[in-house]
Write an enzyme that holds these catalytic residues in place. Structure first.
Site, PDB file in Angstrom:
ATOM      1  N   LYS A   1       0.829  -1.213   0.000  1.00  0.00           N
ATOM      2  CA  LYS A   1       0.000   0.000   0.000  1.00  0.00           C
ATOM      3  C   LYS A   1       0.863   1.262   0.000  1.00  0.00           C
ATOM      4  O   LYS A   1       0.492   2.266  -0.600  1.00  0.00           O
ATOM      5  CB  LYS A   1      -0.963  -0.002   1.185  1.00  0.00           C
ATOM      6  CG  LYS A   1      -2.047  -1.058   1.029  1.00  0.00           C
ATOM      7  CD  LYS A   1      -3.374  -0.695   1.649  1.00  0.00           C
ATOM      8  CE  LYS A   1      -4.472  -1.527   1.004  1.00  0.00           C
ATOM      9  NZ  LYS A   1      -5.483  -2.038   1.788  1.00  0.00           N
TER      10      LYS A   1
ATOM     11  N   LYS B   1      -5.469  -9.123  -6.620  1.00  0.00           N
ATOM     12  CA  LYS B   1      -6.621  -9.409  -5.747  1.00  0.00           C
ATOM     13  C   LYS B   1      -7.827  -8.550  -6.146  1.00  0.00           C
ATOM     14  O   LYS B   1      -7.659  -7.377  -6.465  1.00  0.00           O
ATOM     15  CB  LYS B   1      -6.192  -9.079  -4.309  1.00  0.00           C
ATOM     16  CG  LYS B   1      -7.126  -9.552  -3.225  1.00  0.00           C
ATOM     17  CD  LYS B   1      -6.583  -9.145  -1.864  1.00  0.00           C
ATOM     18  CE  LYS B   1      -6.850  -7.695  -1.571  1.00  0.00           C
ATOM     19  NZ  LYS B   1      -7.492  -7.390  -0.297  1.00  0.00           N
TER      20      LYS B   1
ATOM     21  N   LYS C   1     -11.698  -3.331  -3.398  1.00  0.00           N
ATOM     22  CA  LYS C   1     -12.589  -2.166  -3.479  1.00  0.00           C
ATOM     23  C   LYS C   1     -11.873  -0.990  -4.107  1.00  0.00           C
ATOM     24  O   LYS C   1     -12.484  -0.126  -4.728  1.00  0.00           O
ATOM     25  CB  LYS C   1     -13.029  -1.743  -2.073  1.00  0.00           C
ATOM     26  CG  LYS C   1     -13.902  -2.740  -1.357  1.00  0.00           C
ATOM     27  CD  LYS C   1     -14.338  -2.168  -0.002  1.00  0.00           C
ATOM     28  CE  LYS C   1     -14.048  -3.128   1.122  1.00  0.00           C
ATOM     29  NZ  LYS C   1     -12.819  -2.849   1.841  1.00  0.00           N
TER      30      LYS C   1
END
Ligand code: AQP
Length: 350
Positions: free
Chosen positions: A112, A195, A198
């Site tokens: 991230k 993956k 969202k």
């Protein structure tokens, strides 16, 4: 005492990965455990502020998704993380015994933060500590999650063990991660190596629980695949990640193994398989989306569920937090003295 705790970040459209990787397992555990707590982890959403749009709305959407998927609010506790202040209090105490090296090794932080490691916020680095607190504050014994949370669960077990040793008290059970089924990692419909998420900028990468039947059909039709027919065994799909992903989705939604699905469709091309997959996805997901829409029409009712949940969660968390404060040696506030001080302050203002 078997107690379950799990949660999802209200960071956007809840998708099939969240449903199959997490919620479906929550539902199957509801009847087997002594207590179930399902949290909407809004404070974790703040670690990626750039993705946070409409946190209040998304928090209610997540509550509606839990209920519409089959979490019974009369049987399980559904609540919002920020409504229970003990999560952050315990997180601070745990952070004071957490070695920095453990946090620096977390792969989700590396992914991230990316190249912006030096500019990444402290919250993103400290995320696993807050997650450990979310679990340990309830002395949860079982944590059903998707495969991407495996490392965070190992961290939680390590930190619980370290706390117990440091303070010579067996206060925290080491929680068992429950990562099971053919859907522990659902991949993007556009890229079988990424993956389903969202935060993916392409809505075509994921199946959202609130997508209508036409959108579901379109997304599956557009899902990336290849020109080869399906093999008879799943091991022959190893080099075909997109095809493997669609087979896993079919398996998880139909309650079969991926091998059984391969056997049924062996020799078929994706044009045929996708039609059957669409029927299955629409049959399973559309009713959840419709129920979510219905629940979201009555925000008062949803808020009541959440406030009942936060009462139960606060009672349990505060009991455990008091034990922790005693163990680490914090002075208890003297209620009599506090009251006298408050009266003095009020008199001085008057
Ligand atoms: N693709 C997935 N396959 C299986 N399980 C998944 N989970 C998430 N994506 C998949 C599981 O869903 C639960 C809640 O995840 P989260 O929202 O708290 O965080 P996340 O893992 O970061 O989910 P997203 O969708 O990728 O959100 P963003 O894009 O906001 O980061 C967890 O149990 C997770 O394992």
């Amino acid at each position: 005492m078997k107690r379950v705790l799990s949660g999802i970040r209200p960071t956007g459209d809840i998708h099939l990965g969240n449903y199959l990787g997490a919620i479906q397992n929550w539902i199957s555990m509801q009847d087997q455990m002594d207590e179930n707590l399902f949290c909407i982890v809004d404070l974790h959403a703040l670690t990626t502020l750039e993705d946070v749009k409409n946190l209040v709305g998304n928090t209610r959407i997540m509550a509606a998704a839990y209920i519409a998927s089959g979490i019974n609010p009369d049987q399980s506790t559904i609540f919002v993380q920020s409504h229970v202040p003990a999560h952050t209090e315990l997180s601070w105490i745990l952070s004071c015994i957490t070695p920095m090296g453990w946090l620096n090794r977390m792969t989700q932080f590396k992914e991230k933060a990316g190249k912006q490691r030096e500019n990444a916020c402290l919250g993103l680095l400290a995320y696993p500590v807050l997650m450990a607190a979310d679990i340990l504050i309830y002395k949860a014994t079982h944590v059903p999650v998707g495969d991407d949370q495996k490392q965070h669960l190992e961290f939680t077990r390590d930190i619980a063990g370290m706390f117990n040793r440091e303070f010579k008290k067996d206060i925290f059970p080491l929680p068992d991660p429950i990562i099971k089924g053919p859907a522990t990692r659902i991949m993007s419909l556009r890229d079988g190596t990424a993956k389903m998420s969202k935060s993916d900028t392409s809505d075509y990468s994921r199946i959202n629980l609130m997508d209508d039947a036409d959108t579901l059909a379109l997304k599956i039709r557009k899902a990336k695949t290849d020109a080869d027919p399906l093999p008879a065994q799943v091991k022959d799909l190893e080099a075909r990640p997109e095809a493997h992903n669609l087979v896993n989705i079919y398996a998880a939604l139909s309650g079969q193994t991926a091998d059984q699905v391969c056997k049924t469709f062996a020799g078929s091309y994706f044009s045929t398989f996708k039609k059957d997959l669409t029927d299955l996805v629409v049959a399973k997901i559309s009713p959840i989306g419709q129920e979510m829409q219905r629940l979201l029409k009555d925000k008062g009712e949803l808020d009541q569920v959440l406030s009942r949940g936060s009462m139960r969660a606060n009672t349990l968390a505060e009991t455990h937090m008091q034990e922790v404060r005693d163990i680490v040696g914090l002075l208890k506030p003297d209620e009599g003295v506090n009251r006298t001080r408050q009266m003095d302050v009020l008199k001085s203002i008057a």
